[in-house]
Design a protein around this motif. Structure first.
Motif, short mmCIF file in Angstrom:
data_model
loop_
_atom_site.label_atom_id
_atom_site.label_comp_id
_atom_site.label_asym_id
_atom_site.label_seq_id
_atom_site.Cartn_x
_atom_site.Cartn_y
_atom_site.Cartn_z
N UNK A 281 -1.02 7.89 5.39
CA UNK A 281 0.16 7.63 5.91
C UNK A 281 0.55 6.15 5.26
N UNK A 282 -0.18 5.19 5.07
CA UNK A 282 0.31 4.06 4.55
C UNK A 282 0.46 4.22 3.18
N UNK A 283 -0.51 4.97 2.19
CA UNK A 283 -0.12 5.05 0.99
C UNK A 283 1.31 5.72 0.92
N UNK B 218 -5.12 7.06 8.28
CA UNK B 218 -4.29 5.97 8.23
C UNK B 218 -3.96 5.33 6.83
N UNK B 219 -4.91 5.46 5.95
CA UNK B 219 -4.57 4.98 4.65
C UNK B 219 -3.65 5.93 4.04
#
Lengths: 214, 701
Positions: free
Chosen positions: A24-26, A21-22
């Motif tokens: 993909x967000x980064x 998740x992080x």
């Protein structure tokens, strides 16, 4: 035992999900150099100087350290060296007990990359007062510091905390006439911090030529 | 001239030797080109300082970006003449990773307006001169300077030079337009400034990817920002650089797009110069201020929300398995039961802390995220679908690994209680699956949490987790409550299998969510991966059992692991690559949300109802089907002339996140009713809707 394994697997899945998740967000964050914020510990730095000696930032705990990104072919750097301004700044700092490390992050075969021998000639010929000139051909240290330009200046306090980063002064030009009357941010930061005061201008936009990374 | 020392080093440089010399010929040719042949007293005219760069060399814009310096012009004009500022053509992005500069390659015409004095003598020749200095860079940078001049006649009337008409019209096409009917607004958030661009009504063609160049050096980090098309306007979020200590009051610069701002083929750049409105993200939302009970209130609400969460369909299957384990443990010593309950609670809390910590950290980094953010990522959805599918297969009895996956749920009846590790895992799992469900009271508590400093926010999340774990702890602690549960028996195996179908249904739902995010390709890839996983599970169940010889068991185990892990990894990876999202379902009654549209409708005198939802939010789906699609509700919407808008948060959408933050909410579902009176505050509805409730609220309009 088996239950512990199951727990570990599930924990792994959770961590993996969080990581994805992080990630993909980064991923969507615009890519540009990440810079260490002022007030945080200065990133680790271990480099060899032009005389073959290793320098580790951690060894200078207890002293102020100035980092100067340098490229002698850059017109902005020339402004400060040919006028003697950079050497004078180095001398003032070193006389106060400051460790001054000039860093050259030009990659091999890129503009501004000099051999250790050529550097030693320059150091003597230009009467540089740097404690040492460090060679960072891989650009790794430059990138962890977010060094964008030559010159690009960083001041680290005796606790190893970054207290200034940015331009050498407030005159972003190659014109030598601009040096008289310029505010030297590095000396100001050292003076304020040594007097026990907070640094009033702790972060500025650096100016100069791009660092010639690989 | 060259100094000897410098010369030595130049030799050492070998292939770069020429570049260090001071008399290196310039790579930029400069000339001064007046647009006119004849100038007249008091009549302004234009001149161009024309820079022609050698291939690969560039000069810089007013804001040079990470490095470089803008070109400067010092005028030397006859007395009484006045020169205006440089009119900069729009810049190009010049990337030398990891650095970015803004400037010009090829050529650049810097236009300047010059006004001669009113008492200019006619019938003469005057010389216009300028000293131009610039920085030219390829890899190497060189300062350049030149004195340029041009001669013009003076006369009673201005006379253009016809040979330069084309040059000047092309140069002007590169200047930013002044507004061309567009309107701009800027607001500041945590760590970024949001620029909203509203096109003129007559512009029908979309504006392709656009990029903002700030005139202020160092204001923003120079990476690319995405240009998102909302309903009525475009939005671009500009991440502040960490140098900008004092927040800027104005946003000044140019927007540059490949397609024109007045339709295809028109000018590519437009000027932006707007005031930056106050910090929107720190504004207290109405519900945060309404629940002025503050932190303690929010903690209380979070606890109740957590309790109710247990009844939500997301948590139910996992919790049921957990309760089954308690049934088996009814005779076990109190100590063993409490150890399990403690481990389960700890698992719940750890999962909440991990998610909340990540959320808080990312928000601090300027991300526009809210609760449930992890489900906005297709790879996470694909990963969860794989996990649930495996669990379902396990419950059906397709495979029983030595360390049976069912023990997560805790089917281990006879052995006097399962291990703390398994209980911890089921706690983690319960929390992960609970996120798509929002219970009543949770919305305002989480919304409040996200506006608080990290310790307060973590306290609220902890309370939520405690609330969620509480019923299970109570059950484990009280023998009297336990006695109410039926005795263990064969029914437990049946129930376990039945719960497998619930999990399978969850997989269907997750596949649907993935479809909303990535289109039908995404679903197909996921289903294919699940089939391979099923094969792996089948191999595991058939050959990796105690009745087989050790080599067979080992081989089967390896094959199964490769199939299962490989396909899960492929599903996650492919989902990440993503396809195009399915078109948002909008019907006649529901139109897509944008802040501009809300304002427009309210200005037109209509109340507006906004449904903030997401495909992965089960509570939202239930509300939409049960309450918002009910015929009497729809009739009431029509009767009251209420415009109904849907804000879809299935995938990340900063505009929706910001709207939620403004409302004091950290996630979906959120339902809000705006009356047509623009000064009246919006009215928030509860998280769980019933038709009567919606009708009652609408009646009060």
């Amino acid at each position: 035992m088996k239950k512990a394994i199951i727990a570990a697997i599930i924990l792994g899945v959770v961590v993996a999900i969080a990581a994805i998740a992080s990630y993909r967000i980064r991923d969507t964050v615009p890519t540009s150099l990440k810079e260490p914020p002022v007030g945080s510990p200065a990133p680790a730095l271990t480099l060899t100087d032009t005389k073959g000696k290793q320098h580790n930032l951690a060894d200078y705990k207890g002293k102020y350290v100035v980092l100067e990104w340098v490229n002698l072919g850059c017109p902005f750097v020339k402004k400060h060296y040919e006028s003697g301004n950079m050497q004078a700044t180095q001398k003032k700092a070193v006389d106060k007990g400051v460790v001054w490390l000039s860093v050259n992050s030009s990659a091999k075969w890129k503009q501004g990359n000099l051999s250790p021998a050529a550097w030693n000639d320059e150091i003597a010929g230009r009467k540089m007062s740097s404690t040492a000139v460090l060679l960072d051909e891989t650009g790794e240290v430059g990138k962890t510091y977010g060094a964008k330009t030559t010159p690009h200046m960083y001041v680290v306090n005796p606790d190893g905390v970054l207290i200034y980063k940015g331009a050498i002064d407030d005159q972003p030009t190659t014109n030598k006439d601009s040096i008289a009357g310029a505010t030297n941010y590095v000396l100001a930061a050292l003076d304020e911090s040594m007097a026990g005061k907070p640094v009033s201008t702790a972060s500025t936009q650096s100016y100069g030529c791009s660092v010639k990374y690989k | 001239m060259l100094r000897p020392r410098l010369f030595l080093s130049a030799i050492a440089l070998v292939c770069l030797s020429a570049t260090l010399t001071a008399d290196e010929p310039s790579h930029v040719k400069v000339s001064l080109m007046p647009e006119v042949r004849t100038i007249a007293p008091g009549a302004p005219f234009s001149v161009a300082v024309w820079l022609k760069m050698d291939p690969r060399w560039h000069t810089y814009w007013i804001n040079p970006g990470d490095s470089g310096a803008p070109t400067e012009i010092k005028w030397n004009l006859p007395p009484g003449f006045e020169a205006g500022p440089i009119q900069w053509p729009h810049p190009e992005r010049i990337e030398v990773p990891p650095l970015v500069s803004f400037g010009y390659e090829g050529e650049a015409a810097l236009l300047v307006r010059i006004t001669p004095p009113r008492d200019l003598k006619t019938g003469e020749r005057v010389t216009l001169a300028a000293h131009v200095s610039w920085l030219e860079c390829e890899e190497l940078c060189l300062p350049g300077e030149a004195t340029v001049s041009a001669v013009v006649q003076t006369g009673p009337n201005v006379e253009n030079d016809p040979t330069r008409a084309k040059f000047f019209s092309e140069a002007r096409a590169r200047l930013p337009l002044d507004s061309a009917g567009w309107s701009f607004a800027a607001g500041s958030g945590r760590g970024f400034v949001r620029l909203t661009a509203t096109p003129p009504v007559w512009l029908k063609e979309p504006v392709a990817e656009a990029e903002f160049f700030s005139e202020m050096n160092g204001q923003f980090s120079n990476g690319r920002s995405s240009w998102d098309r909302g309903d009525g306007a475009y939005v671009i979020d500009l991440p502040l650089s960490d140098v900008s200590t004092a927040p800027a009051r104005r946003l000044t610069g140019v927007l540059v797009s490949k397609s024109g701002w007045r339709g295809p083929g028109s000018e590519r750049a437009i000027r932006v110069d707007v005031e930056i409105a106050g910090n929107t993200s720190s504004l207290p939302g109405p519900s945060a201020s309404a629940s002025a009970s503050g932190l303690l209130g929010a903690i209380g609400l979070a606890f109740i929300g957590g309790l109710i969460l247990n009844l939500m369909p997301c948590v139910f299957p996992v919790l049921s398995l957990k309760v089954l384990s308690l049934v088996g443990q009814a005779d076990a010593p109190m100590r063993a039961r409490m150890r399990n309950a403690g481990a389960y609670s700890f698992g719940v809390l750890v999962a909440y802390w991990a998610l909340a910590g990540l959320l808080i950290a990312l928000r601090a980094g300027g991300e526009q995220l809210g609760w449930g953010f992890q489900l906005q990522s297709p790879p996470v959805i694909a990963g969860l679908a794989s996990l649930f599918f495996l669990l379902a297969l396990n419950l059906f009895g397709v495979f029983e690994v030595g360390m049976s996956l069912t023990r997560l749920g805790g089917k281990n009846a006879g052995k006097g209680g399962e291990g703390a590790g398994a209980s911890f895992s089921s706690g983690l799992l319960a929390t992960i699956v609970a996120t798509p469900c929002t219970a009543p009271f949770m919305g305002s508590a989480l919304g409040f949490a996200l506006t608080q400093p990290a310790p307060a926010a973590l306290a609220i999340f902890t309370s939520l987790g405690a609330g969620m774990a509480a019923p299970f702890v109570a059950l484990a602690a009280s023998p009297r409550l336990l006695r109410i549960l039926p005795r263990p028996g064969a029914w437990m195996e049946t129930m376990k299998q039945a719960l497998g179908f619930l999990l399978a249904a969850t997989v269907v739902w997750l596949a649907w969510v993935l479809g909303q995010q990535t289109g039908s390709d995404g679903i197909a890839m996921l289903l294919a991966a699940l089939v391979v996983q099923a094969v792996g599970a089948w191999v595991l169940g058939k050959w990796a059992v105690m009745t087989r010889s050790t080599p067979v068991r080992t081989a089967a185990g390896i094959v199964a692991a490769v199939l299962i892990v490989g396909s899960a990894a492929a599903a996650v990876k492919l989902a990440g690559a993503g396809g195009s999202p399915a078109q948002a379902v909008t019907t006649e009654t529901w139109e897509p949300y944008s802040e501009a549209r809300v304002n427009e409708l309210r200005a037109a005198g209509r109340p507006v109802f906004v449904d903030f939802g997401a495909a992965w939010c089960l509570t939202c789906q239930v509300n939409e089907r049960v309450a918002l699609s009910a015929a009497p509700v729809l009739a009431k919407f029509r009767e009251k002339n209420v415009a109904t808008l849907k804000a879809d948060w299935t995938s990340r959408d900063p505009a929706v996140t910001q709207a939620l933050t403004k409302l004091g909410r950290g996630g979906v579902p959120t339902y809000v009713l705006y009356s047509k009176d623009a000064s009246a505050p919006p009215r928030l509805l509860p998280e769980v809707l019933t038709p009567t409730l919606v009708i009652d609220v609408l009646d009060k309009l």
